[in-house]
Write a protein that holds these residues in place. Structure first.
Motif, PDB file in Angstrom:
ATOM      1  N   ASN A  71       0.731  -1.248  -0.169  1.00 22.38           N
ATOM      2  CA  ASN A  71       0.065   0.104  -0.003  1.00 22.38           C
ATOM      3  C   ASN A  71       1.361   1.224   0.689  1.00 22.38           C
ATOM      4  O   ASN A  71       2.245   1.022   0.803  1.00 22.38           O
ATOM      5  CB  ASN A  71      -0.939   0.110   1.525  1.00 22.38           C
ATOM      6  N   VAL A  72       0.249   2.908  -0.047  1.00 19.17           N
ATOM      7  CA  VAL A  72       0.978   3.529  -0.664  1.00 19.17           C
ATOM      8  C   VAL A  72       0.091   4.983  -0.902  1.00 19.17           C
ATOM      9  O   VAL A  72      -0.893   4.724  -1.375  1.00 19.17           O
ATOM     10  CB  VAL A  72       1.926   3.768  -2.564  1.00 19.17           C
ATOM     11  N   GLY A  73       0.245   5.324  -0.198  1.00 13.99           N
ATOM     12  CA  GLY A  73       0.193   7.198  -0.078  1.00 13.99           C
ATOM     13  C   GLY A  73       1.166   7.921   0.495  1.00 13.99           C
ATOM     14  O   GLY A  73       1.821   8.046   0.942  1.00 13.99           O
ATOM     15  N   TRP A  74       0.945   8.922  -1.213  1.00 11.47           N
ATOM     16  CA  TRP A  74       1.340   9.676  -1.488  1.00 11.47           C
ATOM     17  C   TRP A  74       1.034  11.350  -0.898  1.00 11.47           C
ATOM     18  O   TRP A  74      -0.219  11.461  -0.666  1.00 11.47           O
ATOM     19  CB  TRP A  74       1.969   9.877  -2.937  1.00 11.47           C
ATOM     20  N   GLU A  75       2.434  11.541  -0.818  1.00 17.23           N
ATOM     21  CA  GLU A  75       1.523  13.473  -0.810  1.00 17.23           C
ATOM     22  C   GLU A  75       2.414  14.274  -1.452  1.00 17.23           C
ATOM     23  O   GLU A  75       4.197  14.173  -1.652  1.00 17.23           O
ATOM     24  CB  GLU A  75       2.623  14.027   0.861  1.00 17.23           C
ATOM     25  N   HIS A 122       2.365  23.880  -2.074  1.00 17.24           N
ATOM     26  CA  HIS A 122       1.341  23.646  -1.262  1.00 17.24           C
ATOM     27  C   HIS A 122       1.703  22.088  -1.024  1.00 17.24           C
ATOM     28  O   HIS A 122       2.472  21.601  -1.872  1.00 17.24           O
ATOM     29  CB  HIS A 122       0.167  23.819  -1.269  1.00 17.24           C
ATOM     30  N   GLU A 123       0.752  21.995  -0.077  1.00 16.13           N
ATOM     31  CA  GLU A 123       0.370  20.336  -0.406  1.00 16.13           C
ATOM     32  C   GLU A 123      -1.066  18.810  -0.449  1.00 16.13           C
ATOM     33  O   GLU A 123      -1.793  19.918   0.241  1.00 16.13           O
ATOM     34  CB  GLU A 123       1.226  20.186   0.652  1.00 16.13           C
ATOM     35  N   ILE A 124      -1.502  18.658  -1.518  1.00 12.10           N
ATOM     36  CA  ILE A 124      -2.276  17.472  -1.250  1.00 12.10           C
ATOM     37  C   ILE A 124      -2.369  15.613  -0.973  1.00 12.10           C
ATOM     38  O   ILE A 124      -0.566  15.449  -0.859  1.00 12.10           O
ATOM     39  CB  ILE A 124      -3.587  17.728  -1.929  1.00 12.10           C
ATOM     40  N   SER A 125      -2.962  14.856  -0.039  1.00 13.77           N
ATOM     41  CA  SER A 125      -2.890  13.991   0.175  1.00 13.77           C
ATOM     42  C   SER A 125      -3.933  12.813   0.065  1.00 13.77           C
ATOM     43  O   SER A 125      -4.752  13.980   0.681  1.00 13.77           O
ATOM     44  CB  SER A 125      -1.458  13.750   1.413  1.00 13.77           C
ATOM     45  N   PRO A 126      -3.890  11.619  -0.483  1.00 18.99           N
ATOM     46  CA  PRO A 126      -4.928  11.239  -0.425  1.00 18.99           C
ATOM     47  C   PRO A 126      -4.935   9.714   0.941  1.00 18.99           C
ATOM     48  O   PRO A 126      -4.121   9.439   1.531  1.00 18.99           O
ATOM     49  CB  PRO A 126      -5.013  10.193  -1.917  1.00 18.99           C
ATOM     50  N   ILE A 127      -5.835   9.373   1.078  1.00 20.34           N
ATOM     51  CA  ILE A 127      -5.666   7.884   1.735  1.00 20.34           C
ATOM     52  C   ILE A 127      -5.217   7.519   1.393  1.00 20.34           C
ATOM     53  O   ILE A 127      -4.677   6.906  -0.107  1.00 20.34           O
ATOM     54  CB  ILE A 127      -7.329   7.805   2.772  1.00 20.34           C
ATOM     55  N   PHE A 128      -3.954   6.128   1.421  1.00 14.09           N
ATOM     56  CA  PHE A 128      -3.456   5.275   0.640  1.00 14.09           C
ATOM     57  C   PHE A 128      -3.913   4.011  -0.292  1.00 14.09           C
ATOM     58  O   PHE A 128      -5.489   4.132   0.325  1.00 14.09           O
ATOM     59  CB  PHE A 128      -2.293   4.326   2.171  1.00 14.09           C
ATOM     60  N   GLY A 129      -3.488   3.001  -0.963  1.00 13.45           N
ATOM     61  CA  GLY A 129      -3.934   2.361  -1.157  1.00 13.45           C
ATOM     62  C   GLY A 129      -2.985   1.695  -2.511  1.00 13.45           C
ATOM     63  O   GLY A 129      -2.120   1.717  -1.864  1.00 13.45           O
ATOM     64  N   ASN A 182       6.316   8.853   0.436  1.00 10.69           N
ATOM     65  CA  ASN A 182       5.884   7.686   0.151  1.00 10.69           C
ATOM     66  C   ASN A 182       5.438   7.009   1.036  1.00 10.69           C
ATOM     67  O   ASN A 182       6.532   6.484   1.065  1.00 10.69           O
ATOM     68  CB  ASN A 182       6.012   7.222  -1.617  1.00 10.69           C
ATOM     69  N   ASN A 183       3.827   6.987   1.620  1.00  8.24           N
ATOM     70  CA  ASN A 183       4.283   6.169   2.205  1.00  8.24           C
ATOM     71  C   ASN A 183       4.054   4.757   2.105  1.00  8.24           C
ATOM     72  O   ASN A 183       3.288   4.184   1.179  1.00  8.24           O
ATOM     73  CB  ASN A 183       3.050   6.544   3.307  1.00  8.24           C
ATOM     74  N   TRP A 184       4.899   4.242   2.325  1.00  9.25           N
ATOM     75  CA  TRP A 184       4.456   2.108   1.836  1.00  9.25           C
ATOM     76  C   TRP A 184       4.840   1.846   3.328  1.00  9.25           C
ATOM     77  O   TRP A 184       5.235   1.411   4.171  1.00  9.25           O
ATOM     78  CB  TRP A 184       6.451   2.563   1.518  1.00  9.25           C
ATOM     79  N   GLY A 185       3.801   0.684   2.800  1.00 10.58           N
ATOM     80  CA  GLY A 185       3.488  -0.707   3.837  1.00 10.58           C
ATOM     81  C   GLY A 185       3.108  -1.595   3.585  1.00 10.58           C
ATOM     82  O   GLY A 185       2.382  -1.912   2.277  1.00 10.58           O
ATOM     83  N   VAL A 216      -3.582  -8.381   8.885  1.00 13.05           N
ATOM     84  CA  VAL A 216      -2.466  -8.159   9.581  1.00 13.05           C
ATOM     85  C   VAL A 216      -1.660  -6.873   8.178  1.00 13.05           C
ATOM     86  O   VAL A 216      -1.484  -6.914   7.075  1.00 13.05           O
ATOM     87  CB  VAL A 216      -1.534  -9.008   9.783  1.00 13.05           C
ATOM     88  N   ASN A 217      -1.410  -6.079   9.080  1.00 13.35           N
ATOM     89  CA  ASN A 217       0.127  -5.077   8.372  1.00 13.35           C
ATOM     90  C   ASN A 217       1.171  -5.345   9.144  1.00 13.35           C
ATOM     91  O   ASN A 217       1.336  -4.949  11.080  1.00 13.35           O
ATOM     92  CB  ASN A 217      -0.977  -3.880   9.109  1.00 13.35           C
ATOM     93  N   LEU A 218       1.806  -5.507   8.653  1.00 14.74           N
ATOM     94  CA  LEU A 218       3.430  -6.173   8.730  1.00 14.74           C
ATOM     95  C   LEU A 218       3.625  -5.837   9.297  1.00 14.74           C
ATOM     96  O   LEU A 218       4.694  -5.745  10.007  1.00 14.74           O
ATOM     97  CB  LEU A 218       3.900  -6.867   7.231  1.00 14.74           C
ATOM     98  N   GLY A 241       4.970   3.609  12.610  1.00 17.17           N
ATOM     99  CA  GLY A 241       4.500   3.094  13.890  1.00 17.17           C
ATOM    100  C   GLY A 241       3.364   2.181  12.591  1.00 17.17           C
ATOM    101  O   GLY A 241       3.506   0.875  13.064  1.00 17.17           O
ATOM    102  N   ASN A 242       3.358   2.384  11.117  1.00 18.53           N
ATOM    103  CA  ASN A 242       2.579   1.075  11.017  1.00 18.53           C
ATOM    104  C   ASN A 242       2.801   1.349   9.104  1.00 18.53           C
ATOM    105  O   ASN A 242       2.372   0.641   8.365  1.00 18.53           O
ATOM    106  CB  ASN A 242       1.311   1.407  11.271  1.00 18.53           C
ATOM    107  N   ARG A 243       3.864   1.831   8.943  1.00 22.18           N
ATOM    108  CA  ARG A 243       4.593   1.582   7.900  1.00 22.18           C
ATOM    109  C   ARG A 243       6.165   2.669   7.773  1.00 22.18           C
ATOM    110  O   ARG A 243       5.781   3.152   8.310  1.00 22.18           O
ATOM    111  CB  ARG A 243       3.208   2.374   6.985  1.00 22.18           C
ATOM    112  N   PHE A 244       6.689   2.523   6.640  1.00 21.16           N
ATOM    113  CA  PHE A 244       7.749   3.519   6.462  1.00 21.16           C
ATOM    114  C   PHE A 244       7.309   4.538   4.986  1.00 21.16           C
ATOM    115  O   PHE A 244       6.279   4.511   4.472  1.00 21.16           O
ATOM    116  CB  PHE A 244       8.550   2.507   5.734  1.00 21.16           C
ATOM    117  N   GLU A 245       8.468   6.283   5.745  1.00 22.87           N
ATOM    118  CA  GLU A 245       7.797   6.801   4.250  1.00 22.87           C
ATOM    119  C   GLU A 245       9.100   7.131   3.817  1.00 22.87           C
ATOM    120  O   GLU A 245       9.758   7.506   4.419  1.00 22.87           O
ATOM    121  CB  GLU A 245       8.146   8.085   5.438  1.00 22.87           C
ATOM    122  N   PHE A 246       8.710   6.404   2.363  1.00 26.82           N
ATOM    123  CA  PHE A 246       9.836   7.015   1.992  1.00 26.82           C
ATOM    124  C   PHE A 246      10.348   8.484   1.517  1.00 26.82           C
ATOM    125  O   PHE A 246       9.209   8.541   0.508  1.00 26.82           O
ATOM    126  CB  PHE A 246      10.065   5.933   0.270  1.00 26.82           C
TER     127      PHE A 246
END
Ligand code: ADP
Ligand code: MG
Length: 698
Positions: free
Chosen positions: A207-211, A288-295, A339-342, A349-351, A462-467
């Motif tokens: 899963n990835v959530g970009w900012e 400015h910044e926009i970000s979605p919920i990860f997918g 890039n929030n990556w998990g 389970v979130n590994l 805490g639940n993912r890594f952030e590249f």
């Protein structure tokens, strides 16, 4: 104050929905819509095709295409286009085709979309960057619908997200390698989990959530600066009178005009099924910044490109221009795309979340160990994944992650993981809760287990890594492919060791021991990082051209081949495309700067010194300006010479020349021009200044 109880009834009236919320998902053909549109057997056939890659039966494909066309027609579409991502940054490719066909029996026009038209199309692969995979005399390439990414309607066209490959099936795009890397991570994660005793998990997804950060400026100012038009960044310009010194822009209120733009963009993204959750002002003025919920990673890569498109298009409608370049303005913050990556399993389970039991913690630490090895052994790939001409201005500078890729776990988790490596138990981390007491009436705050480190390129959250090293203008599929490849190689290594008979716990411990040099939880902006990197022999590739060289190192050719992500030809092609893009971008910048200096800045500065002389006055100011003009003239000539000497034969050599020779020459010419900008007649300065570009529209 006395505390009293009162009976409270929830309001019962119906609350009207704002139109923006009523429109969510209206332009995306996701599975929920599809299931309603088609017969269950057609949907089942599509699901089979998605799972196996085996083409759908012709009748089913035609039925599916008909339903999709009718849905698109109901949204005002008269045609469709496959939507693909050539190797050229975050700019998709499209070719519009209409729903109009001919019935040759009657010679009448008809409305149609066949199954084969929906699933594939053929095109020319030689005019897209291809790194030698396609020559003009062998140009055929194919575009195939990625059934894992939903079709959508944007501005009256039906778009079909697709993969793009050569006539031999080699990847010409950003999506195909990411899909392959996702698959490798899936297979190897399931294998490791099963070796650790998990017999339930069948699938692991990434899963990835970009900012997305960006600058928004007036279109009129943009058009008045040839450097922004040609290069997407300013190639000269003195610091504005007011920059970001007072931190007044960060999280401040959006100005009304910017707010109207961002709100409209967000609503449009919602219609497209992009889950924009957060918008805010960034550190630099006009940023400015926009970000979605990860997918899912593949979807996140698509939605990011689409979101960038929406931002670009709407900017035009609002008389703005949006800049995604990693360093549009010197002296203020650049533009990143964290890039929030998990990893998540189909068993829920979130590994990357610590567990409650020893067994769960063992699983968590096994995956952290795999990632650690990936970062340690393949820091070159991660670095390469974020290497572009634009991003080189950020990485290693004092506002963005360093170019040395380390893993930041946070002090306590790092200590725990190291203790595990020494034979300690897996459990025990994260059992305590950290609550921060403020003062009533503010309720105590529940804090993360670890502090936040903005200087780290790859911190645990805490639940993912952030590249964090990914650049604002990049297509995120490539950096994500590199992360997934580095991880998959390590998962494979660990699985192979366990299969060969080593106890799993020993493999986890040894993996940490052997790779713990890549752990760094300190200040990534300090010299301590460089000392740490030196001591532990970490990979440090200072520039993009250096990183590109590493891409085809033997270990990388082997790893990418074994994992089925890139064959040797594909990887060499990728390298050549990256080198060429780097060299060409800097060449364009040098050409633009030279033109601006010769035709705009030099005439303005010379005119100004002439006016000084004609005024009859004498002043140290006038002397200084004269000296600067002389310096500018000689710098301009030196830049011209360096530009002329650009090597064209070898892409690697061209990239190195751009980095080592052309960039420093551009910088010193710029220095002279910027110094003059602060001294000469402002009314005669021929291009908008930083202050005008950054502040006038707000
Ligand atoms: P920041 O405070 O770092 O700027 P943001 O709120 O802007 O954070 O973005 C955080 C991103 O991380 C969001 O896109 C969010 O959906 C994503 N995210 C949260 N949890 C996960 C996860 N488990 N895997 C991947 N991404 C996640
Ligand atoms: Mg952020």
């Amino acid at each position: 104050m006395a505390i009293t109880h009162s009976t409270h009834e929830a309001p019962t009236q119906e609350v009207a929905l704002p139109s923006a919320l009523a429109g969510i998902n209206s332009n995306v053909l996701d599975d929920a819509v599809l299931k309603k549109l088609v017969d269950p057997d057609v949907y089942y056939a599509l699901a089979q095709c998605r799972a196996t890659g085996v083409p759908m039966d012709r009748e089913f494909a035609n039925a599916l295409a008909k339903s999709i066309r009718e849905w698109a027609q109901s949204k005002g579409c008269i045609g469709y286009s496959h939507w693909f991502s050539p190797m050229r940054g975050a700019i998709h490719g499209e070719k519009l085709e209409t729903f109009v066909g001919v019935d040759f029996a009657t010679d009448r026009l008809i409305i149609e979309l066949s199954g084969s038209q929906l699933f594939q199309t053929e095109t020319d692969g030689s005019s897209f960057p291809n790194g030698g995979l396609r020559e003009t005399h062998q140009a055929a390439a194919y575009i195939g619908w990625d059934t894992g990414s939903p079709p959508f309607v944007y501005r009256q066209t039906l778009y079909i997200p697709s993969a793009f490959v050569t006539w031999n099936g080699e990847a010409l795009d950003q999506k195909t390698p990411l899909l392959r890397a996702d698959m490798a991570v899936n297979e190897l994660s399931v294998r490791l989990l099963s070796l650790l005793g998990d017999n339930v998990t069948r699938e692991v997804v990434c899963n990835v959530g970009w900012e997305q950060e960006f600058f928004l400026i007036d279109r009129e100012k943009y058009l008045a600066r040839p450097d922004l038009v040609a290069a997407g960044r300013t190639l000269l310009g003195a610091a504005p009178l007011r920059g970001q010194e007072m931190d007044t822009n960060y999280f401040s209120k959006l100005s009304p005009r910017v707010n109207r733009y961002i709100a409209e963009a967000r609503d449009m993204m919602w219609e497209l099924g992009i889950s924009i959750h957060c918008t805010h002002n960034e550190v630099a003025p006009a940023q400015h910044e926009i970000s979605p919920i990860f997918g899912l990673a593949n979807l996140a890569a698509d939605t990011n490109v689409l979101a960038m498109d929406v931002l670009r298009d709407l900017a035009f409608d609002h008389d703005f221009t949006v800049l995604f370049h990693e360093k549009p303005f010197a002296g203020i913050n650049g533009t990143g795309k964290h890039n929030n990556w998990g990893l998540n399993t189909d068993s829920g389970v979130n590994l990357f979340v610590p567990g409650e039991t020893e067994e769960e913690d063992r699983r968590f630490i096994a995956f952290v160990a795999a990632l650690l090895r990936g970062v340690n052994k393949h820091g070159d790939l991660l670095r390469c994944g974020v290497s572009t001409a634009g991003n080189d201005h950020r990485l290693g500078a004092q506002e963005a992650p360093p170019a040395i890729i380390t893993l930041h776990l946070g002090e306590r988790l790092e200590a725990h993981v190291k203790a595990v490596a020494e034979g300690g138990g897996f459990g025990g981390y994260g059992t305590e809760k950290k609550e921060i007491e403020i003062t009533a009436p503010v309720a105590d705050v529940r804090a993360n287990l670890e502090d936040r480190n903005r200087t780290a390129p790859f911190p645990w959250c805490g639940n993912r890594f952030e590249f964090r090293a990914v650049g604002g203008n990049q297509h995120i599929a490539f950096p994500l492919t590199m992360v997934n490849a580095a991880l998959a190689d390590s998962l494979k290594h660990m699985c192979d060791e366990i299969d060969a008979g080593k106890p799993a716990d020993q493999v986890i411990r040894e993996t940490i021991q052997e790779n713990q040099g890549a752990l760094f939880s300190g200040d990534g902006y300090s010299d301590a990082l460089y000392e740490h990197a030196e001591k532990h022999g970490l990979i440090h590739l200072r520039s993009s051209p250096e990183a590109y060289e590493a891409l085809t190192a033997d270990k990388n050719l082997k790893l990418m081949g074994e994992l089925g992500i890139f064959n040797e030809r594909e990887l060499a092609a990728r390298q050549s495309v990256l080198q060429e893009a780097y060299a060409t971008e800097i060449q364009i910048e040098a050409r633009a700067l030279l033109r601006i200096l010769r035709t705009l800045i030099v005439p303005a500065a010379v005119g100004d010194t002439n006016a000084d002389r004609e005024s009859g006055f004498q002043s140290p100011l006038f002397d200084e300006k004269r000296k600067l003009v002389e310096r500018l003239l000689s710098e301009t000539e030196m830049l011209a010479d360096a530009f002329e000497a650009f090597p064209h034969d070898d892409t690697g050599q061209a990239a190195s020349y751009a980095h080592e020779t052309l960039k420093p020459r551009m910088q010193s010419a710029r220095d002279a021009a910027d110094a003059l900008e602060t001294l000469v007649d402002a009314r005669a300065w021929p291009i908008p200044t930083y202050s005008e570009v950054l502040h006038h529209h707000q």
